[in-house]
Design an enzyme around this catalytic site. Structure first.
Site, PDB file in Angstrom:
ATOM      1  N   HIS A 154       0.849  -1.198   0.000  1.00 16.38           N
ATOM      2  CA  HIS A 154       0.000   0.000   0.000  1.00 16.38           C
ATOM      3  C   HIS A 154       0.884   1.248   0.000  1.00 16.38           C
ATOM      4  O   HIS A 154       1.847   1.325   0.775  1.00 16.38           O
ATOM      5  CB  HIS A 154      -0.930   0.000   1.206  1.00 16.38           C
ATOM      6  CG  HIS A 154      -2.062  -0.967   1.057  1.00 16.38           C
ATOM      7  ND1 HIS A 154      -1.868  -2.322   0.954  1.00 16.38           N
ATOM      8  CD2 HIS A 154      -3.407  -0.771   0.981  1.00 16.38           C
ATOM      9  CE1 HIS A 154      -3.041  -2.927   0.827  1.00 16.38           C
ATOM     10  NE2 HIS A 154      -3.984  -2.012   0.838  1.00 16.38           N
ATOM     11  N   ARG A 528      -4.982 -11.181  -4.446  1.00 15.61           N
ATOM     12  CA  ARG A 528      -6.231 -10.464  -4.138  1.00 15.61           C
ATOM     13  C   ARG A 528      -6.811  -9.907  -5.424  1.00 15.61           C
ATOM     14  O   ARG A 528      -6.094  -9.336  -6.242  1.00 15.61           O
ATOM     15  CB  ARG A 528      -5.994  -9.329  -3.133  1.00 15.61           C
ATOM     16  CG  ARG A 528      -7.315  -8.621  -2.763  1.00 15.61           C
ATOM     17  CD  ARG A 528      -7.162  -7.657  -1.602  1.00 15.61           C
ATOM     18  NE  ARG A 528      -6.539  -6.402  -1.964  1.00 15.61           N
ATOM     19  CZ  ARG A 528      -6.977  -5.190  -1.583  1.00 15.61           C
ATOM     20  NH1 ARG A 528      -8.049  -5.081  -0.814  1.00 15.61           N
ATOM     21  NH2 ARG A 528      -6.327  -4.098  -1.923  1.00 15.61           N
ATOM     22  N   GLU A 649     -15.807  -5.267   3.406  1.00 16.73           N
ATOM     23  CA  GLU A 649     -15.206  -3.933   3.539  1.00 16.73           C
ATOM     24  C   GLU A 649     -16.207  -2.830   3.866  1.00 16.73           C
ATOM     25  O   GLU A 649     -15.973  -2.040   4.766  1.00 16.73           O
ATOM     26  CB  GLU A 649     -14.469  -3.584   2.244  1.00 16.73           C
ATOM     27  CG  GLU A 649     -13.350  -4.558   1.908  1.00 16.73           C
ATOM     28  CD  GLU A 649     -12.650  -4.194   0.610  1.00 16.73           C
ATOM     29  OE1 GLU A 649     -11.800  -3.291   0.643  1.00 16.73           O
ATOM     30  OE2 GLU A 649     -12.958  -4.805  -0.421  1.00 16.73           O
ATOM     31  N   ASP A 690     -12.082   0.985   3.801  1.00 23.42           N
ATOM     32  CA  ASP A 690     -13.285   1.388   3.068  1.00 23.42           C
ATOM     33  C   ASP A 690     -14.476   1.579   4.001  1.00 23.42           C
ATOM     34  O   ASP A 690     -15.331   2.428   3.742  1.00 23.42           O
ATOM     35  CB  ASP A 690     -13.604   0.353   1.988  1.00 23.42           C
ATOM     36  CG  ASP A 690     -12.681   0.497   0.786  1.00 23.42           C
ATOM     37  OD1 ASP A 690     -12.806   1.503   0.074  1.00 23.42           O
ATOM     38  OD2 ASP A 690     -11.831  -0.381   0.586  1.00 23.42           O
ATOM     39  N   ARG A 728      -5.720  -3.837   8.466  1.00 23.75           N
ATOM     40  CA  ARG A 728      -5.490  -2.561   9.154  1.00 23.75           C
ATOM     41  C   ARG A 728      -4.471  -1.718   8.395  1.00 23.75           C
ATOM     42  O   ARG A 728      -3.474  -2.220   7.904  1.00 23.75           O
ATOM     43  CB  ARG A 728      -4.965  -2.808  10.582  1.00 23.75           C
ATOM     44  CG  ARG A 728      -5.873  -3.652  11.440  1.00 23.75           C
ATOM     45  CD  ARG A 728      -5.215  -3.980  12.775  1.00 23.75           C
ATOM     46  NE  ARG A 728      -5.020  -2.807  13.588  1.00 23.75           N
ATOM     47  CZ  ARG A 728      -3.879  -2.495  14.181  1.00 23.75           C
ATOM     48  NH1 ARG A 728      -2.819  -3.251  14.018  1.00 23.75           N
ATOM     49  NH2 ARG A 728      -3.772  -1.411  14.927  1.00 23.75           N
ATOM     50  N   ARG A 861      -9.485   6.049  -3.346  1.00 25.09           N
ATOM     51  CA  ARG A 861      -8.995   5.073  -2.379  1.00 25.09           C
ATOM     52  C   ARG A 861      -8.826   5.723  -1.015  1.00 25.09           C
ATOM     53  O   ARG A 861      -8.639   6.930  -0.895  1.00 25.09           O
ATOM     54  CB  ARG A 861      -7.673   4.477  -2.856  1.00 25.09           C
ATOM     55  CG  ARG A 861      -7.836   3.526  -4.030  1.00 25.09           C
ATOM     56  CD  ARG A 861      -6.540   2.796  -4.306  1.00 25.09           C
ATOM     57  NE  ARG A 861      -6.656   1.859  -5.406  1.00 25.09           N
ATOM     58  CZ  ARG A 861      -7.074   0.611  -5.280  1.00 25.09           C
ATOM     59  NH1 ARG A 861      -7.433   0.145  -4.102  1.00 25.09           N
ATOM     60  NH2 ARG A 861      -7.138  -0.189  -6.331  1.00 25.09           N
TER      61      ARG A 861
END
Length: 1027
Positions: A154, A528, A649, A690, A728, A861
């Site tokens: 990320h 994913r 989410e 999210d 997280r 995002r």
């Protein structure tokens, strides 16, 4: 907002920390005097002094004076030239980075100097035994505990890796400077080294000039393993074992793995078209290559250490068999892979032998001592470069003017790869032949054979990465960790039985523990993908087979079709099917997953999961790919099927999570599949990012709590164990917070000896970048999960408390959504008041900032959403709506109940404490300055004023609930650390506002853009957070 000091602020000696800050500040000043001149240094000091004065005035309540000083500072900023602004931004950014290094160093220093560290294994084991937990129960729970930390790509790590390494070296020098045996001359040399490092920092470009590729991101994660975790894991396991033996009388079994590691780097394709099936394959092979390379180094060190002749009969027999089978010719043949050192130092060019020829670096050091002795790896083949960069040419036996077709060229390359020319004459000079080596210790013979097989394993992976053929016999290389462990455990048992237990429990035990923890791939790669992409693939398949359009069917028809196909034994997808490129990529990903198998891959995570059919769709596509690949290979696919993990989410999906799991487990095929193939274990992931962006932090926290309760209850109803996977982020707005506090506040029964959790972006470097901090974090994970298992946190004492939470959540969510989604001015205000639009220039991640091209908040995002508000210091997503909810509850007469909930309910207390932490780090006057300069229309400025008013109300009611008279009253060390950053952080914000003002009038000015990006770096360093 989560601070990297949150877990350890209480462990820092503020006085010693401030001494080091003064040292580093003074050295940076000296460097800047030389680099930018004394006149500009005077200007820098003047601005710092103005900011410090304003901070002091505000702390004693003189708000008007502080405001005047800040306005004067802002006025001076507006008069600076572009060059001056750029230099000032760089200087203050480095000041803040150096303070961060000192904070990390002092957390390690304090932990090292405390005899009994809180939250350590020794501390928690002792408390559990004293609290009545039987030693046998403690032992069994620790040995069977499984915690997996999943590192993700990320995009929240803002520092270039070059700067990260320089920061690590400065931290090591600070540590060395504290040694009591240093002479005055030694200390002067340390200071000179610090000056060199700080000078190098100043002269290095802070900015990434190109976006990283997914492989670059994966390589960064692998470097964390190499530089830190590789050393930290055996040290951590020794601490667990020592504490376990002290309190239960039995050490930790050698192959027990209370903590393992996973990765999303190169596997997370959700919304990232740059992560392809080829990228996943290459990253998995690269990770295996690095694991083998690290094992070769460790085996080299062991061969020097284990020089004794006394051994067990079994080991002696194995050594004899190896020597009998290793004639000079066959030994040379087995060493074919030692040539072709291509791009990675001398690893391949060194001769492989049973007798080592050179002492490896650091062989004389314990495995956890000092700085990493390993150089930074250069990876093999074309994987080591950006796609646009031409790989260096390899040595060739082919004449330059020769002309070959592709098959001839491939044959020539293969011939050269196997060539023995000029290789063994030199080796004979270094090693005597076998008959001239009487009495070689059996350990060295066996470990030499292990190294031979490891070297061939590494060479095989290089050929696979180059897409070249490899015809090694499977008996010549290692495929599984069990194969590698077998000779190592035999050596261990031999040493134990021969009276050399202390040697067995040293470097050899550390290597065995590494193999058990890291396996053959270091970190298994999760895949994913978003649920809609699987539905598109099934649409193409069912349409091709004239069965209709899958996505148009209702849920029951989908489940009926999927279950029927899962029970069948034939492939569903015809080999001749032609599909769109996006669908082909999905099918190719499942094919790669089948080829790699569960030995290299971990879980298949389905983002935006909302129905049972989302899970069965992946199970079917996975089964179909495995049938197809198995048929082509003529043998079963490696490993087993991947665990399929639904990720819930949004708030709505969280509310339905328990029902989806019940529906899944009610299907006989699926239940039997879980029992037979996954040991009766269902994994479920819950997403924090999210849900927080969807409904606000408070509502998200409550819905996550209830969803976990419901999922656990659903699995219990069917007798299935559950592992919860927590997605997280680093910031509190994305579910971040101190690890220990987060785990201890989970619902009772949700942590039963198993846990998976992501660590993202800057938090990976902060928690695991240094071996000492990594050991501490691994212990915290272990003890927090152990406590949550054996002494679960209390549920809400009174049913009324749950209703109060529902009321607070409803009001909080309504307030949040009415502002963020329903106010027509909010989107324009967000774009004007924050640097959100400019964040894309940072080049900190390979994936786009939006899932889709829409300009609205919904498709943005969560990371840039929070990152932007963090920069302005309002940190809106983490607290908006909370004040309204608490105020409503107090007005309904629930004040006393709220205070009791805070005292007695860990979940509620941690939620309030985290929000208080955010409020303590936010700064309303700074946020107001952004509005005053950047927001154009009066109506939008009024929106900003209303938000700041809501901030003050939130602050008031949070302190009512906590009983505190001022923010962060229960964490004074953290408050002190934050206050120490403000004289550098506040001017950075004011400078950013001025740069944004100019840049929005001159958008193509690259120097202004650079200045802005450096200011973003500096503020992130000062806040110790991004998104």
């Amino acid at each position: 907002m989560t601070d990297t000091t949150d877990d350890i602020a209480e462990e820092i000696s503020i006085r010693a920390f401030e001494d080091d800050c003064r040292l580093l500040e003074g050295l940076l000043n000296d460097v800047l005097h030389r680099e930018v001149g004394p006149q500009f240094m005077d200007a820098i000091e003047r601005k710092r002094a103005l900011a410090q004065s304003a901070v002091n005035m505000r702390m004693v309540g003189l708000e008007d004076t502080a405001e005047l000083l800040e306005k004067h500072l802002a006025s001076e900023m507006s008069e600076m030239t572009l060059e001056e602004a750029l230099t000032l931004a760089r200087a203050f950014s480095h000041y803040l980075s150096l303070m961060g290094i000192a904070e990390t160093h002092h957390s390690v220093r304090k932990a090292r100097n405390i005899a009994s560290l809180t939250k350590s294994c020794d501390d928690i084991f002792n408390k559990l035994i004293q609290g009545g937990v039987p030693p046998e129960a403690l032992y069994e729970t620790v040995c069977n505990q499984v915690v997996e930390i999943v590192l993700t790509a990320h995009p929240t790590q803002i520092n270039r890796r070059t700067l990260q390494y320089k920061h690590i070296r400065i931290a090591h020098l600070l540590e060395f400077n504290e040694r009591p045996d240093l002479t005055l001359e030694d200390r002067e040399m340390v200071i000179e080294d610090l000056v060199r490092e700080i000078t190098a920092l100043w002269q290095t470009d802070e900015l990434r000039r190109h976006k990283p590729t997914p492989v670059d991101e994966a390589r960064a994660g692998l470097h964390i393993v190499e530089q830190s975790l590789w050393k930290a894991v055996p040290h951590y396991l020794r601490r667990v074992s020592t504490a376990l033996k002290k309190h239960t009388g039995r050490p930790l079994p050698l192959t027990a793995t209370p903590i393992k590691f996973g990765s999303w780097m190169g596997g997370d394709r959700d919304g990232n078209p740059n992560v392809t099936s080829k990228v996943t394959r290459d990253v998995a092979l690269l990770s295996r290559w690095m694991a083998i390379d690290l094992y070769i180094r460790e085996v080299d060190s062991l061969r020097f250490e284990l020089s004794m002749s006394r051994c067990s009969g079994d080991l002696e027999k194995l050594a004899h068999e190896i020597l009998q089978g290793a004639s000079p010719v066959s030994r040379h043949s087995e060493s074919w892979n030692q040539s072709q050192s291509r791009n990675h130092g001398n690893h391949l060019s060194q001769p492989t032998s049973t007798l080592p020829t050179q002492l490896p670096a650091g062989a004389d050091m314990p495995s956890f001592a000092g700085e990493s002795s390993y150089s930074i790896l250069e990876f093999p083949g074309n994987i080591n470069r950006q796609p646009s960069t031409q790989a260096p040419s390899k040595p060739s036996m082919i004449p330059r003017n020769a002309s070959f077709n592709s098959s001839q060229l491939l044959a020539q390359r293969k011939l050269y790869a196997n060539s023995q020319v000029g290789r063994f004459s030199f080796q004979k000079l270094l090693e005597p032949s076998l008959p001239e080596r009487p009495g070689i210790p059996a350990y060295r013979v066996v470990l030499g054979h292990v190294k031979d097989k490891l070297t061939k394993t590494r060479r095989r992976l290089e050929l696979l990465l180059e897409d070249l053929p490899c015809e090694l016999d499977p008996l010549e290389y290692y495929e599984t960790s069990e194969q590698l462990l077998e000779p190592l455990l035999l050596c261990y048992e031999s040493l134990q039985s021969s009276g050399s237990g202390s040697l067995a429990d040293g470097r050899l035990a550390d290597l065995i523990r590494r193999v058990a923890t890291f396996g053959m791939i270091l970190m298994k790669l999760d895949l994913r993908q978003e649920s809609g992409r699987h539905a598109e693939a099934l649409d193409a398949i069912t349409s091709y087979l004239d069965m209709g359009v899958y996505s148009e069917w209702d849920e029951e028809k989908k489940l009926d079709f999927l279950t029927r196909e899962l029970k069948g034994k034939r492939p569903l997808v015809p080999p001749s099917i032609e599909v769109a490129p996006d669908v082909r990529e999905v099918l190719d990903t499942f094919r790669i997953a089948a080829e790699l198998g569960s030995d290299s891959l971990g879980a298949y995570v389905i983002s935006m999961a909302s129905n049972a059919s989302d899970v069965l769709a992946v199970e079917l596509l996975q089964k179909d790919a495995r049938l197809s690949v198995s048929g082509e290979l003529g043998r079963p696919c490696p490993g087993t099927t991947l665990r399929v993990v639904p990720l819930f989410e949004t708030v709505q999906d969280l509310r339905e999570a328990g029902s989806v799991i019940r529906k899944l487990l009610s299907i006989a095929w699926y239940r039997e599949h879980i029992i037979n193939n996954h040991n009766g274990h269902q994994e479920v992931m819950v997403g924090y990012s999210d849900s927080g962006k969807d409904a606000g932090r408070f509502t998200a926290a409550w819905e996550l709590y209830k969803a976990q309760e419901d999922v656990v209850a659903a699995c219990n109803e069917f007798g299935i164990k559950v592992t919860l996977f927590h997605g997280r982020g680093g910031s509190i707005g994305r579910g971040g917070g101190p690890t220990y506090l987060a785990i201890q506040s989970q619902p009772p029964g949700s942590v039963m000896g198993t846990l998976r959790s992501t660590e993202q972006g800057e938090m990976v470097q902060a928690k695991f970048g240094l071996p000492q901090t990594a050991v501490r974090q691994l212990e915290i994970y272990t003890t927090a999960v152990l406590l949550a298992t054996l002494r679960p946190p209390h549920p809400p004492r009174d049913l009324k408390w749950r209703q109060i939470m529902e009321d607070i959540s409803a009001t909080s969510c309504a307030t949040y959504r009415s502002t963020v989604y329903d106010n027509p001015d909010f989107l324009s205000y967000f774009h004007e008041a924050t640097p959100q639009a400019e964040l894309s220039f940072l080049n900190i991640g390979s994936r786009p900032t939006r899932r889709k091209t829409s300009a609205g908040i919904f498709h943005l995002r969560a990371i840039p959403w929070i990152f932007a508000w963090t920069q302005t210091r309002l940190v809106l997503p983490a607290w908006l709506g909370v004040g309204a909810g608490l105020r409503s509850a107090c007005e309904k007469g629930h004040r006393e109940e709220l205070m009791a909930m805070y005292r007695e309910w860990p979940f509620f207390q941690s939620t309030v404490d985290l929000i208080e932490m955010v409020l303590g780090k936010a700064d309303v006057p700074i946020a107001e300055h952004y509005d005053r300069v950047l927001v154009k229309e009066q109506r939008r400025r009024q929106l900003g004023a209303a938000l700041r008013k809501e901030f003050k109300a939130t602050e008031e009611y949070v302190m009512v609930v906590s009983g505190h008279e001022r923010l962060l009253e229960n964490n004074r060390s953290l408050r002190k650390l934050i206050e120490g950053r403000l004289p550098y952080l506040n001017p950075m914000n004011m400078l950013q506002v001025e740069i944004l003002r100019r840049l929005r009038m001159d958008e193509e000015n690259n120097k202004l853009r650079d200045a802005l990006l450096i200011s973003i770096n500096g503020i992130a360093a000062g806040m110790r957070n991004t998104g």
